[in-house]
Write a protein that holds these residues in place. Sequence first.
Motif, PDB file in Angstrom:
ATOM      1  N   THR A 110      40.964  35.819  53.221  1.00  0.00           N
ATOM      2  CA  THR A 110      40.864  37.262  53.016  1.00  0.00           C
ATOM      3  C   THR A 110      42.211  37.856  52.636  1.00  0.00           C
ATOM      4  N   ILE A 111      43.250  37.481  53.371  1.00  0.00           N
ATOM      5  CA  ILE A 111      44.588  38.032  53.106  1.00  0.00           C
ATOM      6  C   ILE A 111      45.060  37.649  51.706  1.00  0.00           C
ATOM      7  N   ILE A 112      44.994  36.346  51.403  1.00  0.00           N
ATOM      8  CA  ILE A 112      45.446  35.880  50.093  1.00  0.00           C
ATOM      9  C   ILE A 112      44.543  36.426  48.989  1.00  0.00           C
ATOM     10  N   GLY A 113      43.227  36.423  49.245  1.00  0.00           N
ATOM     11  CA  GLY A 113      42.284  36.888  48.235  1.00  0.00           C
ATOM     12  C   GLY A 113      42.452  38.359  47.904  1.00  0.00           C
ATOM     13  N   VAL A 114      42.719  39.177  48.920  1.00  0.00           N
ATOM     14  CA  VAL A 114      42.939  40.610  48.675  1.00  0.00           C
ATOM     15  C   VAL A 114      44.205  40.823  47.848  1.00  0.00           C
ATOM     16  N   LEU A 115      45.266  40.089  48.177  1.00  0.00           N
ATOM     17  CA  LEU A 115      46.528  40.242  47.441  1.00  0.00           C
ATOM     18  C   LEU A 115      46.368  39.840  45.978  1.00  0.00           C
ATOM     19  N   ILE A 116      45.816  38.638  45.756  1.00  0.00           N
ATOM     20  CA  ILE A 116      45.676  38.165  44.374  1.00  0.00           C
ATOM     21  C   ILE A 116      44.599  38.958  43.635  1.00  0.00           C
ATOM     22  N   GLY A 117      43.502  39.284  44.333  1.00  0.00           N
ATOM     23  CA  GLY A 117      42.447  40.060  43.705  1.00  0.00           C
ATOM     24  C   GLY A 117      42.917  41.443  43.293  1.00  0.00           C
ATOM     25  N   THR A 118      43.753  42.059  44.129  1.00  0.00           N
ATOM     26  CA  THR A 118      44.316  43.363  43.776  1.00  0.00           C
ATOM     27  C   THR A 118      45.211  43.247  42.550  1.00  0.00           C
ATOM     28  N   PHE A 119      46.057  42.211  42.540  1.00  0.00           N
ATOM     29  CA  PHE A 119      46.929  41.985  41.382  1.00  0.00           C
ATOM     30  C   PHE A 119      46.105  41.763  40.117  1.00  0.00           C
ATOM     31  N   ALA A 120      45.023  40.974  40.249  1.00  0.00           N
ATOM     32  CA  ALA A 120      44.163  40.708  39.089  1.00  0.00           C
ATOM     33  C   ALA A 120      43.453  41.978  38.638  1.00  0.00           C
ATOM     34  N   GLY A 121      43.098  42.846  39.580  1.00  0.00           N
ATOM     35  CA  GLY A 121      42.371  44.056  39.238  1.00  0.00           C
ATOM     36  C   GLY A 121      43.210  45.084  38.507  1.00  0.00           C
ATOM     37  N   ILE A 122      44.495  45.167  38.862  1.00  0.00           N
ATOM     38  CA  ILE A 122      45.351  46.177  38.232  1.00  0.00           C
ATOM     39  C   ILE A 122      46.129  45.621  37.046  1.00  0.00           C
ATOM     40  N   SER A 123      46.031  44.301  36.821  1.00  0.00           N
ATOM     41  CA  SER A 123      46.757  43.679  35.704  1.00  0.00           C
ATOM     42  C   SER A 123      46.022  43.933  34.392  1.00  0.00           C
ATOM     43  N   ARG A 124      46.789  43.931  33.340  1.00  0.00           N
ATOM     44  CA  ARG A 124      46.234  44.095  32.006  1.00  0.00           C
ATOM     45  C   ARG A 124      46.905  43.079  31.067  1.00  0.00           C
ATOM     46  N   GLY A 125      46.318  42.880  29.894  1.00  0.00           N
ATOM     47  CA  GLY A 125      46.920  42.010  28.899  1.00  0.00           C
ATOM     48  C   GLY A 125      46.739  40.541  29.195  1.00  0.00           C
ATOM     49  N   PHE A 173      36.435  34.909  46.421  1.00  0.00           N
ATOM     50  CA  PHE A 173      36.979  36.084  47.096  1.00  0.00           C
ATOM     51  C   PHE A 173      37.818  36.903  46.118  1.00  0.00           C
ATOM     52  N   ILE A 174      38.675  36.238  45.350  1.00  0.00           N
ATOM     53  CA  ILE A 174      39.506  36.941  44.370  1.00  0.00           C
ATOM     54  C   ILE A 174      38.631  37.652  43.343  1.00  0.00           C
ATOM     55  N   HIS A 175      37.590  36.953  42.888  1.00  0.00           N
ATOM     56  CA  HIS A 175      36.683  37.532  41.900  1.00  0.00           C
ATOM     57  C   HIS A 175      36.004  38.785  42.449  1.00  0.00           C
ATOM     58  N   SER A 176      35.551  38.740  43.694  1.00  0.00           N
ATOM     59  CA  SER A 176      34.865  39.878  44.293  1.00  0.00           C
ATOM     60  C   SER A 176      35.800  41.065  44.478  1.00  0.00           C
ATOM     61  N   VAL A 177      37.005  40.806  44.991  1.00  0.00           N
ATOM     62  CA  VAL A 177      37.973  41.895  45.199  1.00  0.00           C
ATOM     63  C   VAL A 177      38.391  42.482  43.860  1.00  0.00           C
ATOM     64  N   ARG A 178      38.616  41.632  42.877  1.00  0.00           N
ATOM     65  CA  ARG A 178      38.989  42.125  41.544  1.00  0.00           C
ATOM     66  C   ARG A 178      37.919  43.067  40.993  1.00  0.00           C
ATOM     67  N   ASN A 179      36.651  42.689  41.114  1.00  0.00           N
ATOM     68  CA  ASN A 179      35.569  43.544  40.618  1.00  0.00           C
ATOM     69  C   ASN A 179      35.526  44.883  41.347  1.00  0.00           C
ATOM     70  N   LEU A 180      35.788  44.851  42.674  1.00  0.00           N
ATOM     71  CA  LEU A 180      35.827  46.102  43.434  1.00  0.00           C
ATOM     72  C   LEU A 180      36.956  47.005  42.939  1.00  0.00           C
ATOM     73  N   ILE A 181      38.127  46.411  42.711  1.00  0.00           N
ATOM     74  CA  ILE A 181      39.283  47.184  42.247  1.00  0.00           C
ATOM     75  C   ILE A 181      39.002  47.790  40.875  1.00  0.00           C
ATOM     76  N   VAL A 182      38.483  46.972  39.964  1.00  0.00           N
ATOM     77  CA  VAL A 182      38.199  47.455  38.604  1.00  0.00           C
ATOM     78  C   VAL A 182      37.166  48.576  38.632  1.00  0.00           C
ATOM     79  N   THR A 183      36.146  48.437  39.466  1.00  0.00           N
ATOM     80  CA  THR A 183      35.120  49.486  39.580  1.00  0.00           C
ATOM     81  C   THR A 183      35.725  50.798  40.055  1.00  0.00           C
TER      82      THR A 183
END
Length: 297
Positions: A110-125, A173-183
Amino acid sequence: MAKFNLFSEESNKSPLARFWRKFKSNHPALVGLWIFIAFAILAAAAPLIAPYGVNQQHSDALLIPPSWHEMGDVRFILGTDDLGRDILSRLMNGATYTFGLSVIAALITTIIGVLIGTFAGISRGMRSSFLNHLLDITLSIPSLLLAIIIIAILGPGLINTVWAIILALLPQFIHSVRNLIVTELNKDYITAFKLDGASNWHILSRGIFPNIYEHIVVIFTMALSTAILDISALGFLKLGAQPPTTEWGAILAENLGLIYLAPWTVGLPGVLLFLAVLSTNLVGDGLRQVLKARKAD
């Protein structure tokens, strides 16, 4: 007026109190929560409350059936195995490995997934494109198969099993958090934050995370359920915990040859695994229903 007062009283409750009121109205989820708490207490206190040592042998009590059987012995409530070891003590101690380590693995994920998922969600390019392609590749592999591949690289053992499960659970986990962030980033209130000149950290801490933390809890329960199954499966395949470790999957594998002679040695750890996974899924389903109801409101 009575209706108005009732509405006012309900609206004045804290979000956590309203959440708990809705959750406890789901009786299967509430039962699952109590079973879950019982397993958590057992995992923490097993070494202190187990009646015998996990490897203590009783040469005069080999393959004793559970105490409710006509040939049972009250000294051994759940019977003994072929080496005279108390099954109750071994199963209680096994909760520390199967349930306790699964919780630890899910928390780290959860901890690692939230960190990387958040980074993936706000990243571009290019960074976002690379992470998305990497996630697509890893998500195409079932978590258990991915864990087996990692164990083949790291080698068998309990610690390596925990790391293998963490790495196997991370992509989903990363995929799920990323989708939440993007939404959330596509919603109007985020645009308002940006127009006010808010930083990314302010948007995440004050805007996005307060709206998605409950979803992350649901994802955690799903990851925990998968972790329990995977750590037991690896133990059963003799790729995870090694005998005489009392992990439930390893106990199943160790006693598989006794399934006809002493079925309780295999059935009892199987029942505990079933209850652990069932309780986790019931809690997760209850959380999902509460979130769905809140979204509808």
